[in-house]
Design a protein around this motif. Structure first.
Motif, mmCIF file in Angstrom:
data_model
loop_
_atom_site.group_PDB
_atom_site.id
_atom_site.type_symbol
_atom_site.label_atom_id
_atom_site.label_comp_id
_atom_site.label_asym_id
_atom_site.label_seq_id
_atom_site.Cartn_x
_atom_site.Cartn_y
_atom_site.Cartn_z
ATOM 1 N N GLU B 270 -8.005 33.233 9.478
ATOM 2 C CA GLU B 270 -6.591 33.558 9.732
ATOM 3 C C GLU B 270 -6.281 34.955 9.234
ATOM 4 N N ASN B 271 -6.791 35.272 8.054
ATOM 5 C CA ASN B 271 -6.568 36.610 7.491
ATOM 6 C C ASN B 271 -7.220 37.696 8.334
ATOM 7 N N VAL B 272 -8.446 37.424 8.803
ATOM 8 C CA VAL B 272 -9.142 38.394 9.667
ATOM 9 C C VAL B 272 -8.319 38.633 10.923
ATOM 10 N N ASN B 273 -7.935 37.541 11.572
ATOM 11 C CA ASN B 273 -7.206 37.679 12.836
ATOM 12 C C ASN B 273 -5.874 38.404 12.643
ATOM 13 N N GLN B 274 -5.223 38.099 11.515
ATOM 14 C CA GLN B 274 -3.952 38.754 11.211
ATOM 15 C C GLN B 274 -4.157 40.267 11.075
ATOM 16 N N LYS B 275 -5.170 40.654 10.294
ATOM 17 C CA LYS B 275 -5.430 42.078 10.057
ATOM 18 C C LYS B 275 -5.788 42.790 11.355
ATOM 19 N N TYR B 276 -6.714 42.196 12.104
ATOM 20 C CA TYR B 276 -7.167 42.848 13.334
ATOM 21 C C TYR B 276 -6.031 42.957 14.349
ATOM 22 N N THR B 277 -5.174 41.937 14.383
ATOM 23 C CA THR B 277 -4.041 41.997 15.308
ATOM 24 C C THR B 277 -3.077 43.102 14.881
ATOM 25 N N ASN B 278 -2.901 43.250 13.561
ATOM 26 C CA ASN B 278 -2.063 44.347 13.071
ATOM 27 C C ASN B 278 -2.585 45.683 13.552
ATOM 28 N N VAL B 279 -3.928 45.821 13.527
ATOM 29 C CA VAL B 279 -4.539 47.100 13.873
ATOM 30 C C VAL B 279 -4.510 47.321 15.388
ATOM 31 N N LEU B 280 -4.839 46.281 16.133
ATOM 32 C CA LEU B 280 -5.073 46.463 17.564
ATOM 33 C C LEU B 280 -3.993 45.880 18.463
ATOM 34 N N GLY B 281 -3.058 45.146 17.867
ATOM 35 C CA GLY B 281 -2.017 44.540 18.696
ATOM 36 C C GLY B 281 -2.572 43.424 19.559
ATOM 37 N N ASP B 282 -1.928 43.168 20.679
ATOM 38 C CA ASP B 282 -2.300 42.033 21.516
ATOM 39 C C ASP B 282 -3.656 42.219 22.193
ATOM 40 N N GLU B 283 -4.154 43.452 22.164
ATOM 41 C CA GLU B 283 -5.467 43.752 22.746
ATOM 42 C C GLU B 283 -6.562 42.923 22.085
ATOM 43 N N TYR B 284 -6.341 42.619 20.802
ATOM 44 C CA TYR B 284 -7.415 42.030 20.008
ATOM 45 C C TYR B 284 -7.769 40.617 20.471
ATOM 46 N N GLN B 285 -9.072 40.423 20.694
ATOM 47 C CA GLN B 285 -9.563 39.085 21.008
ATOM 48 C C GLN B 285 -10.931 38.937 20.364
ATOM 49 N N LEU B 286 -11.069 37.902 19.526
ATOM 50 C CA LEU B 286 -12.358 37.706 18.841
ATOM 51 C C LEU B 286 -13.359 37.115 19.828
#
Lengths: 391, 310, 196
Positions: B270-286
């Motif tokens: 959850e923390n990873v996804n939160q951070k990456y979403t902060n950085v990349l916005g909705d673009e981010y997909q793991l």
């Protein structure tokens, strides 16, 4: 079945770069489709982990800094069976810690790429200085009998290229593949050209797509001992993976016979395909009196010595191993039957030279130009050995 | 047992959906507590209604470490002490999985102790079940980090002079967000706890005190499996929510059991996804999809489109 | 082939000098460059150095052996590295920070007040770009165009303009010095025998 596809553009940082070998490793891994990296900081390899950590969100991957190198390599086994292409990078002390679970990866035929940016040892040794001292450890370091594939880059560009190659080999043969680079290559900056994704071929995992009740995680005795297809957790196959000697179902079998089948397979899948795996560069072997056999950063120093020798009228050939393991036996045997001497410079106290001696089998002189590590050779040391070999 | 009897045993057994019956009989001794915990685990999964295809089990090495081999799930029998990092890799590479680590006290807390404390610290979303029998069974009854002070083991033949870990306290201190302890007498409670743990978000830890009759019981002249259960019956005290500093176990002492910790905290992913979403916005997909998955999706889409056209 | 050593103390942007120059040469000047540096706790603070080997063909031996060019921005670096500079080599020194030995004519000395120039431009951190500009003018090892193309990813975006100004300042100052030397090539003696 080897299935090649074009690289996922999300992982490909197309264009020319001025980059060090460590960063190039991370870029090569991303281009090859690696999306899971577990690692632990250790000089001089840390830059690879840092680069991956920075680049993986936009590529859609995950980086985790584990608590140690044992955890890192073991997480890769989980990551690979979780469905990802996986990588870690380390140096001497961390490499030693990884040994047991490198064996587990070999035994469970789990594809992964492990880069060792070699530094001077033993023990803490010379953390910031170069070496090639784990060339035998990579081959023999984990207990028991197994085989590995180990590639040795001589430049940042080759770190990128061989990272892709390493992933492709690891998927093809379902085995850990090692990139045995070193501090010099890892830390030196040179031009690295990353081609467009459409020009990068990556080997897909050989996914099983047949009926669920017929799936077996392993396949022994196939043509050329090629490994069977894989599935990932969660797909409903409910398979078992163990480091014990096992049958094709993955079930432990504590018998001599089962061991023979299992171990023969993990050895033969490399040995019988050695010709397809081995990569090398050879120059002016024809009519050579002396041939220099080297690998990695030492090859670049060796070329300098070879050129000096030629200027002095000594017919000198040059042979660069790109694959250290499996060892290019055929090629070295042929060279040994035609020359007066083979000169083997390496940044260790004589490791691969033992393999050259074994294969040469007394057909020619074998001269080791060894070193206690920390620095590349002075080309004049190699030139002196060439002269000695000729006389 | 002859072939036919074996086949019918396999078919009739109520555990046959859950166990690899072709691998029976198992290696565990009469009176051993591991089987009870495995049965409770099976019950927990049944009651949880979770898809068995989406649960993976990882074991280390040792008697309890053999569990992964018998359970009909995606299963991993890793190296000694390394079940947790393997489980971490599985969970992170395939976040839709429920990942359960099933191993013993020596495996998880001696050789694997470092991995335990870090997985708990990260609140890695996995469930760790430790069958604590106070000894190394597979290698012949040596002392472990949980062997009570003064107890006899093959490597402490004059009595244990080390101080043991109190596992719930350790887990709690390291950041585990669900911590419970039971004994192998408490089959139903173990089952309920495992079910809760499977649905708990974050790092959950369940310790089960269980007898090793062949080695720990015998060497300490404590009788057989039944005697152990009698001890649990008499001396285990339910103490839900008790401060984990007070749950340590002495030689044949009282054993505090129950659910000690349950708290809400973001998981590692959850923390990873939160951070990456902060950085990349909705673009981010793991992660992307595998080629067969993409092909299956494209095929289903094409078929749906064809149906629609008709 | 040309071997260059940049040296100074930690914080002067010594590594950045070699990175910028190496990138410019290998990506935009169509030559080969290999850059190396010292690492680890031993390399932090004190004398800091980064090396560049430049060649028309592929660089084989990656380290400098006998540098043809030494850039020394601190006294300690000058003391340590000046003796290894080849005879006839080019020595670029930060004139306000380095007190030189009496000139024996062994090497060609080019002093530059890089830090002072940088401070005039607003920040002494730009001194390394002044040095690169001066280095480019004196050695002709790298073209100004290539350096300007190489800069964007290697300096913070908000300082790009200032860095280019610093480079130009060093470059024009270098050209003035060279014009005063009536255009004689200073490079011939600094070149080492390369492997083609």
């Amino acid at each position: 079945m080897v299935r090649k596809v074009k690289a996922d553009p999300k992982g490909v940082l197309e264009g020319p770069h001025f980059m060090d070998g460590d960063h190039a490793l991370a870029e090569g891994a991303l281009a090859a489709g690696c999306r899971f990296f577990a690692g632990y900081p250790i000089t001089p390899s840390t830059e690879t982990a840092e680069r991956f950590a920075e680049r993986c969100p936009e590529a859609g991957g995950l980086f985790i800094q584990m608590e140690d190198e044992i955890a890192s390599i073991t997480a890769l086994i989980g990551g690979a069976w979780g469905g990802q292409k996986v990588m870690t990078v380390t140096s001497g002390p961390g490499f030693s810690l990884m040994m047991e679970n490198i064996g587990l990866a070999c035994m469970t035929e789990t594809p992964m790429v492990i880069a060792n940016v070699q530094r001077g040892g033993p023990s803490t040794g010379l953390p910031t200085l170069t070496a090639q001292q784990e060339m035998m450890q990579v081959r023999w370091g984990s207990h028991g009998d197994y085989r590995v594939i180990a590639l040795v880059p001589d430049s940042p560009q080759e770190c990128f290229d061989l990272a892709i190659e390493a992933f492709n080999l690891s998927e093809t043969y379902r085995t850990p593949v090692f990139i045995m680079t070193d501090e010099t290559v890892g830390h030196m900056h040179e031009k690295v050209v990353i081609p467009p994704a459409s020009e990068i071929e990556v080997v897909e995992r050989n996914w099983y797509t047949g009926p669920k009740d017929q799936y077996k995680p392993y396949k022994f005795g196939a043509e050329n001992h090629m490994p069977g297809p894989m599935v990932k957790v969660g797909d409903g196959y409910r398979f078992h993976v163990t480091g014990l000697v096992h049958d094709e179902r993955g079930y432990p079998q504590a018998t001599v016979e089962a061991g023979k089948i299992n171990i023969t397979h993990i050895i033969e899948k490399i040995d019988s395909n050695a010709d397809k795996i081995i990569r090398f560069e050879a120059d002016q072997l024809e009519g050579a009196e002396v041939v220099v056999v080297s690998y990695g950063i030492t090859s670049r120093i060796a070329i300098k010595a070879v050129m000096d020798a030629r200027k002095q009228g000594i017919k000198t050939g040059n042979f660069r191993m790109i694959t250290a393991w499996p060892f290019p036996e055929k090629q070295i045997r042929e060279i040994a039957s035609k020359v007066k001497a083979i000169v083997v410079p390496e940044i260790n106290y004589g490791q691969m030279v033992r393999e050259v001696e074994r294969v040469a089998g007394g057909r020619c002189k074998v001269i080791s130009v060894n070193s206690t590590g920390g620095a590349v050779h002075d080309p004049s040391e190699i030139l002196a050995a060439i002269k000695e070999g000729r006389s | 047992m002859n072939q036919n009897a074996n086949a019918s045993f396999a078919q009739d057994n109520p555990m046959s959906q859950f166990l690899r019956m072709e691998r029976m009989p198992h290696i565990w001794c009469p009176g051993c507590g591991i089987g009870t915990v495995v049965t409770a685990f099976a019950e927990a999964i049944k009651k949880s209604g979770l898809d068995l295809d989406k649960i993976a089990i990882v074991s280390g090495i040792g008697c309890t470490g053999r569990t992964a081999g018998y359970v009909k799930l995606d299963s991993f029998h890793s190296t000694h002490g390394r079940a947790i990092p393997l489980a971490t890799g599985l969970k992170l590479a395939n976040p839709e999985m429920k990942v359960v680590v099933f191993s013993g006290d020596g495996d998880l807390f001696s050789i694997g102790g470092n991995h335990f404390i870090h997985a708990a610290r990260r609140n890695m979303d996995i469930t760790v079940v430790c069958v604590n029998n106070f000894t190394y069974g597979m290698t012949g009854g040596q002392m472990t980090p949980t062997t009570p002070n003064t107890a006899n083991a093959s490597t402490t033949p004059f009595g244990n002079y080390e101080f043991p870990f109190s596992l719930p306290f350790l887990a709690d201190a390291c950041g585990a967000t669900y911590v419970a302890r039971w004994t192998s007498l408490h089959a139903r409670q173990i089952s309920a706890s495992i079910k809760e743990a499977l649905n708990h978000k974050g790092f959950s830890f369940i310790e089960v005190i269980a007898p090793c009759t062949t080695l720990y019981q015998r060497r300490n002249r404590l009788g057989d499996g039944l005697d152990a259960l009698e001890y649990y019956q008499n001396d285990a005290e339910i103490a839900h929510g008790i401060d984990t500093r007070e749950v340590d176990i002495g030689y044949q002492s009282k054993i505090k059991i129950g659910k000690f910790v349950e708290r809400d905290k973001p998981t590692y992913l959850e923390n990873v996804n939160q951070k990456y979403t902060n950085v990349l916005g909705d673009e981010y997909q793991l992660y992307g999809k595998t080629t067969p998955e993409k092909e299956a999706e494209a095929k289903a889409k094409a078929e749906a489109a064809a149906k629609g056209a008709v | 082939m040309m071997e260059v050593r940049f040296s100074g103390f930690g914080g002067q942007g010594i590594v950045r000098c070699a990175l910028i120059t190496g990138k410019a040469i290998s990506l935009y000047d169509n030559k080969f460059a290999t850059m190396t540096q010292s690492f680890g706790p031993e390399a932090r603070g004190g004398a800091c150095s980064s090396q560049l080997v430049v060649s028309e063909s592929r660089v084989l031996y990656p380290y400098v052996t006998v540098p043809g060019v030494l850039v020394a921005l601190s006294q300690e670096a000058y003391n340590l590295y000046e003796p290894e500079l080849g005879n006839g080599g080019i020595l670029i020194v930060e004139q306000d920070l380095v007190k030189q030995k009496p000139d024996t004519g062994r090497v060609q000395v080019f002093p530059v007040p890089a830090t002072r120039f940088a401070e005039e431009l607003g920040n002494r951190l730009f001194a390394n770009l002044v040095v690169i500009g001066f280095f480019a003018a004196v050695t002709k090892c790298v073209t100004p165009d290539a350096v300007k193309k190489a800069l964007p990813e290697l300096v913070p975006g908000r300082f790009l303009k200032a860095n280019i100004q610093a480079f130009d300042k060093g470059y024009s100052y270098g050209n003035e010095i060279m014009a005063a030397k009536s255009g004689a090539s200073v490079m011939a003696d600094a070149m080492s025998e390369g492997v083609e």
